[in-house]
Scaffold this active site. Structure first.
Site, short mmCIF file in Angstrom:
data_model
loop_
_atom_site.label_atom_id
_atom_site.label_comp_id
_atom_site.label_asym_id
_atom_site.label_seq_id
_atom_site.Cartn_x
_atom_site.Cartn_y
_atom_site.Cartn_z
N ASP A 127 -0.86 -13.27 -27.71
CA ASP A 127 0.15 -13.69 -27.57
C ASP A 127 0.10 -15.20 -28.44
OD1 ASP A 127 0.87 -13.19 -24.64
OD2 ASP A 127 -0.19 -15.70 -24.18
N CYS A 194 13.70 -14.27 -6.81
CA CYS A 194 13.64 -15.44 -7.87
C CYS A 194 14.38 -16.22 -7.36
CB CYS A 194 14.37 -15.14 -9.07
SG CYS A 194 14.39 -16.61 -10.25
N CYS A 210 13.36 -20.37 -15.31
CA CYS A 210 12.35 -19.59 -14.40
C CYS A 210 11.00 -20.99 -14.48
CB CYS A 210 11.88 -18.84 -16.02
SG CYS A 210 10.30 -18.11 -15.49
N CYS A 237 4.52 -19.04 -12.26
CA CYS A 237 4.87 -17.76 -10.87
C CYS A 237 4.97 -16.57 -11.44
CB CYS A 237 6.76 -18.50 -10.75
SG CYS A 237 7.63 -17.49 -9.31
N CYS A 244 7.66 -6.79 -6.38
CA CYS A 244 8.02 -5.30 -7.44
C CYS A 244 7.40 -4.09 -6.60
CB CYS A 244 7.53 -5.29 -8.27
SG CYS A 244 7.98 -3.63 -9.57
S1 SF4 Z 1 11.54 -1.96 -9.33
FE1 SF4 Z 1 10.31 -4.53 -10.15
S2 SF4 Z 1 11.62 -5.16 -11.51
FE2 SF4 Z 1 12.51 -2.82 -11.15
S3 SF4 Z 1 13.89 -4.10 -10.53
FE3 SF4 Z 1 12.74 -3.45 -8.66
S4 SF4 Z 1 11.64 -5.14 -8.87
FE4 SF4 Z 1 12.62 -5.18 -10.08
S1 SF4 Z 2 8.55 -16.61 -12.62
FE1 SF4 Z 2 10.80 -16.87 -13.62
S2 SF4 Z 2 11.74 -14.97 -12.81
FE2 SF4 Z 2 10.56 -14.57 -12.14
S3 SF4 Z 2 10.40 -15.14 -9.72
FE3 SF4 Z 2 9.26 -17.14 -11.01
S4 SF4 Z 2 10.86 -18.35 -11.75
FE4 SF4 Z 2 12.45 -16.37 -11.27
#
Ligand code: SF4
Ligand code: SF4
Length: 352
Positions: A127, A194, A210, A237, A244
């Protein structure tokens, strides 16, 4: 010429989950990154514009002149045993899962530094090096970049840290292959989930909206129009990762230092009354060794005020316990916190 198989074996023995090795070459995503900076989407993170940072993103020889290879390592971090119902409790301040255990810099950096000398003056980064790490992780075969901008391994999901060793060493084999295409297909779950609409389009994250940026990096007042969308998050978050579909392949971390010490709620989602009631010394003691201490007690209280306001707005039956804490902060000397506390108290009023 070094054996890539031997190095990978050493790296996995140090506890890392995956490793890939690529030849040192610029990221294909640098132009996209510069457009993101030009659009101001990095918010208050002015250090990202520094000349030395930008040069490093373009050119690995800015790290060491005779660089030949980049070793990219991954370490899975999520403890999947922590209960979602507890995390979602509006009376708790939720912390992103990467920060539940010990600070990952302290876990990963010393392990990678053990390898630096073996790699002929290699340099280890976690990082810290202004490195396009997700892009290089993609080139080194550790996954693809999803619409949520995360590096996603098709069979392990995206709950993992990345680290790099930049080295003059040359290897007998490399993992690199043509940049893999995104496997997102027609999915848009992360973009839709989001809560602050931080994705202006797929693969682009506007940090200014974000929650992760707002709770950790943003030093001034949290924009009023976003506060009611932040739920109970007080540090980071996970939403665009949690939704996903590739996370169904994620497995719990095998690194004991990344598992929150018991009781897990105290580090993963402490009670808001506790966060608002802590002194600065108590905050430092509670989160000792975790990356949460980096935001300081004052910023945590600011964030907890927003979460408390959202609990009051939801008219949670037990949210009234927050009011004495908020009232005390609303009359305190810290004007930034006082404003957030007054905002939170105003959320209890049905006429807001
Ligand atoms: S596969 Fe995951 S990263 Fe790709 S659009 Fe769907 S939720 Fe988003
Ligand atoms: S990490 Fe940021 S971009 Fe991802 S869902 Fe949370 S607020 Fe939205």
């Amino acid at each position: 010429m070094m054996s890539s198989a031997a190095l990978k074996q050493r790296i996995l023995a140090l506890g890392f989950t995956r490793v890939g090795i690529m030849r040192a070459k610029p990221s294909p995503m640098v132009d996209m990154y510069l457009r993101w900076l030009d659009a101001g989407m990095h918010g208050e993170m002015a250090y990202l514009e520094r000349v030395d940072h930008l040069r490093r993103r373009h050119d690995f020889s800015a790290f060491i002149p005779d660089v030949r290879s980049i070793v990219v390592v991954a370490l899975d971090y999520r403890d999947l045993d922590v209960a979602d119902t507890m995390l979602a409790d509006p009376l708790r301040g939720r912390i992103a899962s990467y920060a539940w255990g010990q600070d990952y810099h302290e876990i990963m950096t010393p392990r990678l530094m053990q390898l630096e000398s073996e790699l002929h003056n290699g340099r280890a980064y976690v990082d810290t090096g202004a490195i396009m790490e997700r892009s290089h992780g993609q080139t080194a075969g550790l996954g693809f970049i999803g619409k949520n901008t995360m590096l996603i391994h098709p069979r392990r999901g995206s709950y993992f840290f990345l680290g790099e060793i930049i080295t003059p060493a040359e290897f007998d084999t490399y993992d690199e292959h043509p940049t893999p295409k995104s496997m997102c297909g027609s999915c848009t779950r992360c973009l839709q989930a989001c809560p602050t609409d931080a994705f202006p389009r797929p693969f682009v994250l506007d940090a200014r909206r974000c929650i992760s940026y707002l709770t950790i990096e943003h030093k001034s007042a949290i924009p009023l129009e976003l506060r009611h969308r932040m739920g109970n998050w007080v540090f980071g978050c996970d939403i665009c990762q949690d939704v996903c579909p590739f996370q169904r392949f994620a497995t719990s971390t095998t690194e004991p230092l990344l598992i929150p010490p018991p009781p897990s709620a105290a580090r993963a989602a402490p009670l808001l009354t506790d966060l608002l009631g802590m002194t600065s010394a108590e905050f430092n003691a509670h989160f000792k060794g975790s990356s949460v201490v980096r935001i300081t007690h004052a910023r945590m209280v600011r964030n907890a005020c927003v979460a408390a306001g959202n609990a009051l707005a939801a008219q949670h039956p037990a949210a009234s316990a927050l009011i004495p804490h908020l009232t005390r902060w609303a009359h305190g000397d810290d004007t930034l916190i006082a404003e957030h506390a007054r905002w939170a108290l105003a959320q209890a009023s049905p006429s807001r």
